[in-house]
Design an enzyme around this catalytic site. Structure first.
Site, short mmCIF file in Angstrom:
data_model
loop_
_atom_site.label_atom_id
_atom_site.label_comp_id
_atom_site.label_asym_id
_atom_site.label_seq_id
_atom_site.Cartn_x
_atom_site.Cartn_y
_atom_site.Cartn_z
N ARG A 50 35.97 -48.19 38.65
CA ARG A 50 37.36 -48.28 39.08
C ARG A 50 38.28 -48.60 37.91
O ARG A 50 39.40 -48.07 37.82
CB ARG A 50 37.50 -49.35 40.18
CG ARG A 50 38.90 -49.37 40.81
CD ARG A 50 38.97 -50.25 42.03
NE ARG A 50 38.80 -51.66 41.71
CZ ARG A 50 38.72 -52.63 42.60
NH1 ARG A 50 38.78 -52.36 43.89
NH2 ARG A 50 38.56 -53.88 42.22
N LYS A 149 44.57 -50.36 39.67
CA LYS A 149 44.58 -51.82 39.58
C LYS A 149 45.19 -52.17 38.22
O LYS A 149 44.49 -52.40 37.24
CB LYS A 149 43.16 -52.37 39.74
CG LYS A 149 43.13 -53.81 40.17
CD LYS A 149 41.79 -54.20 40.72
CE LYS A 149 41.63 -55.70 40.86
NZ LYS A 149 42.56 -56.34 41.78
N GLU A 182 47.75 -52.88 53.27
CA GLU A 182 46.75 -53.91 52.94
C GLU A 182 47.49 -55.23 52.85
O GLU A 182 48.67 -55.30 53.21
CB GLU A 182 46.05 -53.56 51.62
CG GLU A 182 47.00 -53.44 50.44
CD GLU A 182 46.30 -53.13 49.12
OE1 GLU A 182 45.09 -53.38 48.99
OE2 GLU A 182 46.99 -52.65 48.21
N1 PMP Z 1 43.95 -55.06 47.46
C1 PMP Z 1 44.55 -55.60 46.40
C2 PMP Z 1 45.99 -55.38 46.18
C3 PMP Z 1 43.80 -56.37 45.50
O1 PMP Z 1 44.38 -56.91 44.42
C4 PMP Z 1 42.42 -56.57 45.74
C5 PMP Z 1 41.59 -57.35 44.76
N2 PMP Z 1 41.99 -58.68 44.69
C6 PMP Z 1 41.85 -56.01 46.89
C7 PMP Z 1 42.66 -55.23 47.71
C8 PMP Z 1 40.40 -56.17 47.19
O2 PMP Z 1 39.63 -55.40 46.32
P1 PMP Z 1 38.16 -55.80 45.86
O3 PMP Z 1 37.34 -55.93 47.10
O4 PMP Z 1 37.73 -54.68 44.99
O5 PMP Z 1 38.27 -57.10 45.13
#
Ligand code: PMP
Length: 288
Positions: A50, A149, A182
């Site tokens: 990622r 990200k 989200e």
């Molecule tokens: N959405 C956002 C905006 C995030 O920053 C994160 C990670 N903190 C997630 C979802 C969750 O992603 P992951 O399970 O890969 O940590």
């Protein structure tokens, strides 16, 4: 604490980057938040994948290969004698001039912090988190794609400010069409009539690593799961709701905008998935 900084381990107080780094000047860079459980880094390859995808979208060429980054993450854990913890892997655009042009930056800066994790308060896992809907809309995919990200988290931070000002720890973010995207730092799932539903990444969600794990676990325990657009109404009227993230793991949701979700307590399916998730973290990962 020893920090990995551009190929070297340095003491915390010496882990400094330039004020001309575009990561600082413009939030230009990418990052990952990764977990270490029982001496093994959880889903490290997926995080590195990622990171490379985020960097590609920003035309940022990483100065290290995937195996080199994996090795650096493992070495950072060892340097700090960590067995359980949280890794922050950051790649900034690097030092450039004061202009916006990223191509003036000669070499990206890479650093890795391995520390113990600061989870939500324990009460959140026992009672569930109360969500508010943020007025701040999730970034449009054609502006800054929420799939990247990046070090520019202001969209999420503006929504998180709304959560804090409303007296809670997380906020629900909707996309420009009004569908659930989200939360500010977590993905969201609902359970309705024994079925698990999460918004598609195209609704403005990060392609969460924990989200993927939960979809795999649902498959394993025979829980029907699908991706579908959700509205606030769907969340309020769900039987159960929970959030997922590497730092947060799986967090039950108690209410949205004052409406109790289900019984208002962590639901049976949520608790089963938490149990399965814990089991998995004991079983797999890249040994440091
Ligand atoms: N959405 C956002 C905006 C995030 O920053 C994160 C990670 N903190 C997630 C979802 C969750 O992603 P992951 O399970 O890969 O940590």
């Amino acid at each position: 604490m020893k920090i990995f900084l551009d190929g070297q381990f340095v003491d915390e107080q010496d882990a400094k980057i330039s004020v001309f780094d575009h990561g600082v000047l413009y939030g230009d860079g990418v990052f990952e938040g990764i977990r270490l459980y029982h001496g093994r880094i959880f889903r490290l390859d997926a995080h590195i994948e990622r990171l490379f995808d985020s960097a590609k979208a920003l035309m940022l060429t990483l100065p290290m290969t995937k195996p080199e980054l994996v090795a650096a993450c493992c070495a950072t854990c060892r340097q700090n004698n960590l067995v359980d913890g949280y890794l922050r892997l950051v790649v900034t655009r690097g030092v450039g001039n004061l202009g916006l042009n990223p191509f003036t930056c000669k070499k990206p800066t890479v650093f890795i912090i391995a520390a113990t994790i600061e989870l939500y308060p324990k009460s959140v896992y026992e009672k569930g988190v109360d969500l508010v809907t943020a007025a701040t809309v999730r970034n449009h995919p054609n502006a800054i794609s929420p799939a990247i990200k990046s070090l520019n988290y202001l969209n999420n931070i503006l929504a998180r400010i709304e959560a804090v000002k409303a007296g809670t720890v997380e906020a629900l973010m909707l996309n420009g069409e009004g569908f659930v995207a989200e939360c500010t730092g977590d993905n969201i799932f609902v359970i309705r009539h024994g079925k698990l539903i999460t918004p598609p990444v195209s609704a403005g969600a990060l392609n969460g690593i924990t989200r993927t794990v939960v979809l795999e676990l649902a498959d394993k325990v025979g829980l029907p799961a699908r991706e579908a657009n959700l509205t606030r109404y769907d969340v309020m009227t769900a039987d159960e709701c929970f959030l997922t993230g590497s730092a947060a793991e799986i967090v039950p949701v108690a209410s949205l905008d004052g409406r109790t979700i289900g019984t208002g307590k962590p639901g049976g399916v949520t608790l089963q998935l938490i149990e399965e998730f814990r089991k998995l973290t004991r079983l797999e990962g890249t040994a440091i």
